[in-house]
Design a protein around this motif. Sequence first.
Motif, PDB file in Angstrom:
ATOM      1  N   TYR A 174     -16.087  55.133  63.602  1.00 18.62           N
ATOM      2  CA  TYR A 174     -16.502  56.554  62.803  1.00 18.62           C
ATOM      3  C   TYR A 174     -16.540  57.600  63.976  1.00 18.62           C
ATOM      4  CZ  TYR A 174     -16.823  54.339  58.336  1.00 18.62           C
ATOM      5  OH  TYR A 174     -16.505  53.627  57.311  1.00 18.62           O
ATOM      6  N   ARG A 207      -5.465  58.306  62.878  1.00 16.71           N
ATOM      7  CA  ARG A 207      -5.644  58.522  61.386  1.00 16.71           C
ATOM      8  C   ARG A 207      -5.770  59.662  60.950  1.00 16.71           C
ATOM      9  NH1 ARG A 207     -10.578  55.323  62.339  1.00 16.71           N
ATOM     10  NH2 ARG A 207     -11.787  56.813  61.708  1.00 16.71           N
ATOM     11  N   SER A 208      -6.453  60.573  61.864  1.00 11.85           N
ATOM     12  CA  SER A 208      -6.259  62.013  61.228  1.00 11.85           C
ATOM     13  C   SER A 208      -6.953  62.997  62.356  1.00 11.85           C
ATOM     14  CB  SER A 208      -7.503  62.162  60.178  1.00 11.85           C
ATOM     15  OG  SER A 208      -8.719  61.784  60.669  1.00 11.85           O
ATOM     16  N   SER A 243     -10.018  54.613  66.928  1.00 19.89           N
ATOM     17  CA  SER A 243      -9.378  53.446  65.927  1.00 19.89           C
ATOM     18  C   SER A 243     -10.771  52.537  65.793  1.00 19.89           C
ATOM     19  CB  SER A 243      -8.489  52.689  67.298  1.00 19.89           C
ATOM     20  OG  SER A 243      -8.056  51.379  66.220  1.00 19.89           O
ATOM     21  N   THR A 250      -3.662  64.513  58.192  1.00 16.65           N
ATOM     22  CA  THR A 250      -3.274  63.292  58.175  1.00 16.65           C
ATOM     23  C   THR A 250      -1.777  62.922  58.297  1.00 16.65           C
ATOM     24  OG1 THR A 250      -3.641  62.654  55.883  1.00 16.65           O
ATOM     25  CG2 THR A 250      -5.571  62.453  57.125  1.00 16.65           C
ATOM     26  N   SER A 251      -1.073  63.940  57.425  1.00 14.77           N
ATOM     27  CA  SER A 251       0.230  63.844  57.451  1.00 14.77           C
ATOM     28  C   SER A 251       1.152  64.719  57.994  1.00 14.77           C
ATOM     29  CB  SER A 251       0.765  63.580  55.926  1.00 14.77           C
ATOM     30  OG  SER A 251      -0.087  62.932  55.084  1.00 14.77           O
ATOM     31  N   LYS A 267       3.184  64.201  64.017  1.00 15.75           N
ATOM     32  CA  LYS A 267       2.967  62.949  64.344  1.00 15.75           C
ATOM     33  C   LYS A 267       3.870  62.318  65.062  1.00 15.75           C
ATOM     34  CE  LYS A 267       0.483  60.393  61.432  1.00 15.75           C
ATOM     35  NZ  LYS A 267       0.321  59.765  59.925  1.00 15.75           N
ATOM     36  N   ASN A 302     -13.080  60.038  57.301  1.00 17.04           N
ATOM     37  CA  ASN A 302     -12.617  60.896  58.451  1.00 17.04           C
ATOM     38  C   ASN A 302     -13.030  62.363  58.403  1.00 17.04           C
ATOM     39  OD1 ASN A 302     -10.500  59.009  59.360  1.00 17.04           O
ATOM     40  ND2 ASN A 302      -9.199  59.539  57.475  1.00 17.04           N
ATOM     41  N   TYR A 333     -15.872  60.101  66.880  1.00 12.52           N
ATOM     42  CA  TYR A 333     -14.697  61.127  67.145  1.00 12.52           C
ATOM     43  C   TYR A 333     -14.834  61.629  68.571  1.00 12.52           C
ATOM     44  CZ  TYR A 333     -14.290  62.015  62.140  1.00 12.52           C
ATOM     45  OH  TYR A 333     -13.985  61.801  60.949  1.00 12.52           O
ATOM     46  N   ASN A 362      -4.074  53.926  67.093  1.00 10.54           N
ATOM     47  CA  ASN A 362      -3.989  53.684  65.796  1.00 10.54           C
ATOM     48  C   ASN A 362      -4.596  55.235  65.166  1.00 10.54           C
ATOM     49  OD1 ASN A 362      -3.193  51.141  65.874  1.00 10.54           O
ATOM     50  ND2 ASN A 362      -5.291  50.573  66.241  1.00 10.54           N
TER      51      ASN A 362
END
Lengths: 114, 111
Positions: free
Chosen positions: B97, B31-32, B94, B50-51, B67, A101, B99, B29
């Motif tokens: 790698y 992720r970050s 998704s 991410t959260s 989110k 990431n 971006y 999907n």
Amino acid sequence: SAVISQKPSRDICQRGTSLTIQCQVDSQVTMMFWYRQQPGQSLTLIATANQGSEATYESGFVIDKFPISRPNLTFSTLTVSNMSPEDSSIYLCSVTAGGPNEQFFGPGTRLTVL
Amino acid sequence: EDKVVQSPLSLVVHEGDTVTLNCSYEVTNFRSLLWYKQEKKAPTFLFMLTSSGIEKKSGRLSSILDKKELFSILNITATQTGDSAVYLCAAPLSGTYKYIFGTGTRLKVLA
């Protein structure tokens, strides 16, 4: 993180010529990415360079115009072929390091085509 | 289609002001989300989120992710002229790698 160097830092070229940009990473990485940033624009991915296989190009970018080499896990080159003024941009290589990431960028190459 | 949209496109403030930069996203999907500062050529990494609801902080900069509403903000307090830059947000696509980047917010801090 990863330490990435690029050469040249900048160049001014004549239309119709080609320029090869080098990207060196201080650690082995599976994938390297090449981006273009045209003046006043955001970053656009050109291609993904994987060691031992052909690069994967994004829509709008072709191998004849932007040939890429990836001879080993720490090095890649991007060639901008048959340049026109529209190719004037910043070209950036990047790698993912420290996890899938996180993406880190080289210092960039500022290309001006006259 | 996946997209990342930043606002405002540009901002001019005076030293000492506080600014809030916005980044909204629609990414399959998800992720970050990453924030970068671009002063000359190379974007430099600021934060990865991410959260939801957990603030990341580094000095005068902080960032948070929502989110549920699909956005993130980057706050800069007590701005300085050295904060003048383009701030980019980006998200990985998704299963890849690769971006996708927003158009960036160009911040200018006046002395």
